[in-house]
Design an enzyme around this catalytic site. Structure first.
Site, PDB file in Angstrom:
ATOM      1  N   ASP A   1       0.843  -1.195   0.000  1.00 43.30           N
ATOM      2  CA  ASP A   1       0.000   0.000   0.000  1.00 43.30           C
ATOM      3  C   ASP A   1       0.873   1.238   0.000  1.00 43.30           C
ATOM      4  OD1 ASP A   1      -2.265   1.573   0.010  1.00 43.30           O
ATOM      5  OD2 ASP A   1      -2.923   1.008   2.025  1.00 43.30           O
ATOM      6  N   LYS A   2       0.230   2.348  -0.214  1.00 44.16           N
ATOM      7  CA  LYS A   2       0.871   3.666  -0.169  1.00 44.16           C
ATOM      8  C   LYS A   2       0.015   4.568   0.703  1.00 44.16           C
ATOM      9  CE  LYS A   2      -0.139   7.893  -2.062  1.00 44.16           C
ATOM     10  NZ  LYS A   2      -1.498   8.520  -2.057  1.00 44.16           N
ATOM     11  N   HIS A   3       0.653   5.506   1.388  1.00 45.23           N
ATOM     12  CA  HIS A   3      -0.105   6.469   2.188  1.00 45.23           C
ATOM     13  C   HIS A   3       0.475   7.857   1.978  1.00 45.23           C
ATOM     14  CE1 HIS A   3      -2.670   7.914   5.444  1.00 45.23           C
ATOM     15  NE2 HIS A   3      -1.646   8.658   5.810  1.00 45.23           N
ATOM     16  N   SER A   4      -0.395   8.831   1.836  1.00 47.22           N
ATOM     17  CA  SER A   4       0.022  10.231   1.700  1.00 47.22           C
ATOM     18  C   SER A   4      -0.349  10.992   2.955  1.00 47.22           C
ATOM     19  CB  SER A   4      -0.665  10.876   0.497  1.00 47.22           C
ATOM     20  OG  SER A   4      -0.475  12.282   0.503  1.00 47.22           O
TER      21      SER A   4
ATOM     22  N   THR B   1      -9.017  10.867   0.204  1.00 47.52           N
ATOM     23  CA  THR B   1      -9.230   9.843  -0.821  1.00 47.52           C
ATOM     24  C   THR B   1     -10.621   9.228  -0.699  1.00 47.52           C
ATOM     25  OG1 THR B   1      -6.882   9.326  -0.970  1.00 47.52           O
ATOM     26  CG2 THR B   1      -8.409   7.605  -1.659  1.00 47.52           C
TER      27      THR B   1
ATOM     28  N   ARG C   1      -7.711  13.989  18.878  1.00 45.60           N
ATOM     29  CA  ARG C   1      -6.634  14.823  18.334  1.00 45.60           C
ATOM     30  C   ARG C   1      -7.186  15.918  17.439  1.00 45.60           C
ATOM     31  NH1 ARG C   1      -3.476  11.105  14.924  1.00 45.60           N
ATOM     32  NH2 ARG C   1      -2.222  12.949  14.454  1.00 45.60           N
TER      33      ARG C   1
ATOM     34  N   SER D   1      -0.824   6.441  14.242  1.00 41.43           N
ATOM     35  CA  SER D   1      -2.130   6.446  13.594  1.00 41.43           C
ATOM     36  C   SER D   1      -2.049   5.835  12.201  1.00 41.43           C
ATOM     37  CB  SER D   1      -2.675   7.874  13.512  1.00 41.43           C
ATOM     38  OG  SER D   1      -3.925   7.904  12.870  1.00 41.43           O
TER      39      SER D   1
ATOM     40  N   LYS E   1      -3.300   1.567  11.186  1.00 45.85           N
ATOM     41  CA  LYS E   1      -4.280   1.247  10.139  1.00 45.85           C
ATOM     42  C   LYS E   1      -3.647   0.408   9.036  1.00 45.85           C
ATOM     43  CE  LYS E   1      -5.607   5.583   9.419  1.00 45.85           C
ATOM     44  NZ  LYS E   1      -5.280   6.423  10.584  1.00 45.85           N
ATOM     45  N   LYS E   2      -2.478   0.829   8.581  1.00 47.45           N
ATOM     46  CA  LYS E   2      -1.840   0.164   7.441  1.00 47.45           C
ATOM     47  C   LYS E   2      -1.395  -1.251   7.801  1.00 47.45           C
ATOM     48  CE  LYS E   2      -2.314   3.470   4.458  1.00 47.45           C
ATOM     49  NZ  LYS E   2      -3.193   3.284   3.289  1.00 47.45           N
TER      50      LYS E   2
END
Length: 439
Positions: free
Chosen positions: A82-85, A122, A170, A185, A189-190
């Site tokens: 996966d990728k996360h921004s 997203t 937060r 955080s 999730k990832k």
């Protein structure tokens, strides 16, 4: 173990043990830790930060608060990646990236988020597609990922529920920017999604949460090291957020730009550079390609032969969207009542953009949230956005405003003019790819 003593220890700069962190998160899960205590804990972490050992323990505890997916029994035949921004304005990269990686033999269970502050989400973009189920149960997620190779969804109740509780605090206590809490955080999730590898897109610049390269490097290092402690190889690419990514900002508009990109009708060069950098790194990290040249060739091939677009269409259908969405998206996506050009007050070359300000205009139009739980207007936003180095004048607009009334559009036009600085001579845009960071 008394929660208030754990909070006191962190408040005073002490290092928490894994046992103390586990006790706190378990208390969140069973309701014995109050919202006020969570607020106090997050504020203590914001000011005192955490060591990598603490962040790793917090991440593991948050993962253990829910279900961790195991893909080993699914016989996928490829790596789960996966990728996360970290969030930007006009950042629709995930919508292109997931089907491209799937077309190259990877599997992408993408747990994505909603818009935060001035940045788009997203999940919000995908929900612009009528019928699309962005929060399916885990059985549906497994089925769709196995069948199509990817699924872009939101965090479900089963995955890292402690993160959802902490994050909700937060967001209203001004502790979002904590590197330690951001790291835990994202990774809770990832990693809960059962990843073999992860690539991070850390945004840098005036339109990002990390405005300086030093801040971005600190976050990237924290994520890479913590992910490594949790046996998930992770690389990070620092990318510029000195201007809007692509030519659109706004949920339905960004979906259309995604379809234009995947079909080859239009591909904005800077957007393409970011997409290719992240997807190439994902193929390299998972050994789906041996060299960057091989990775790029594979990715260009699945764009040229239409396979990536086909997978996007399959994913949309499998998650409840229209079966003919790609071919007839114009019939399904919400449309703004008013479309007006934004002309510069004076002619000149774009030299700088208040990207955060542009993002806030989407919120002002109703395309982003100003209060939690707000229902978004999927149609509104900005299109044909000019970028640094381009010439604008009374005939060449700097953007098109998509609004629901003339009065709304006129106000956004005035605000948009204030977001742009012009010069007499053209200036080169800063490089969009700043740095690659690995373990």
């Amino acid at each position: 173990m008394l929660v208030k003593e754990i909070i006191r220890k962190k408040r005073d700069g002490g290092e928490l043990s894994a046992q103390e962190i586990n006790s706190l998160i378990e208390g969140l899960a069973d309701g014995s830790v109050s919202r006020e205590q969570v607020s106090a804990f997050t504020m203590a972490v914001y000011f005192q930060s955490m060591s990598i050992a603490e962040v790793s323990a917090l991440t593991k505890a948050m993962i253990s608060s829910g279900v961790k997916l195991d893909w080993s029994t699914e016989d996928l035949g490829g790596p789960v990646v996966d990728k996360h921004s970290t969030g930007g304005v006009g950042d629709k990269v995930s919508l292109m990236l997931a089907p491209m990686i799937a077309a190259c033999g990877g599997y992408v269970p993408m747990i994505s988020g909603r818009g935060l502050g001035h940045t788009g989400g997203t999940l919000d973009k995908m929900e612009a597609i009528p019928g699309y189920d962005a929060t399916p149960d885990l059985d549906i997620l497994r089925r769709v990922v196995k069948k199509t190779g990817c699924a872009i969804i939101g965090q479900t109740a089963e995955l890292a529920p402690a993160d959802r509780l902490i994050y909700s605090v937060r967001d209203v206590t001004a502790t979002v920017e904590s590197v330690a809490l951001i790291t835990a955080s994202i990774l809770s999730k990832k990693i809960s999604a059962g990843l073999d590898a992860l690539v991070m897109d850390i945004k840098v610049g005036p339109g990002a949460f990390m405005e300086t390269e030093a801040q971005a490097e600190e976050l990237a290092s924290s994520i890479i090291r913590t992910a490594g402690e949790n046996q998930v190889p992770t690389h990070a690419i620092l990318t510029s957020m000195d201007e809007v990514l692509g030519r659109t900002a706004g949920n339905a508009l960004e979906v259309v730009e995604t379809l234009d990109y995947l079909s080859g009708r239009v591909r904005d060069p800077r957007l393409h550079e970011v997409v290719m950098a992240l997807t190439s790194e994902m193929l390299l990290l998972t050994k789906l390609a041996a060299t960057r040249e091989e990775a790029e060739a594979k990715l260009e091939a699945v764009l040229d032969n239409g396979r990536a677009l086909e997978i996007f269409a399959e994913m949309v259908t499998e998650l409840g969207g229209p079966a003919d969405f790609v071919e007839k998206h114009d019939l399904y996506l919400a449309k703004a009542r008013v479309i007006k050009p934004v002309y510069a007050r004076d002619a000149g070359y774009v030299s700088a953009i208040d990207v955060r300000g542009v993002g806030n205009l989407i919120v002002k139009l109703g395309g982003g949230r100003s209060v939690p739980g707000q229902v978004l207007d999927m149609a509104v936003g900005l299109g044909d956005i000019a970028r640094i180095g381009e010439y604008v004048d009374g005939q060449t607009p700097m953007a098109m405003v998509y609004a629901q009334s003339d009065a709304e559009a006129e106000q956004i036009i005035a605000d948009m003019q204030n977001c742009y600085q012009l010069s007499e001579q053209p200036q080169a845009a800063p490089p969009v790819i700043r740095k690659l960071m690995t373990a």
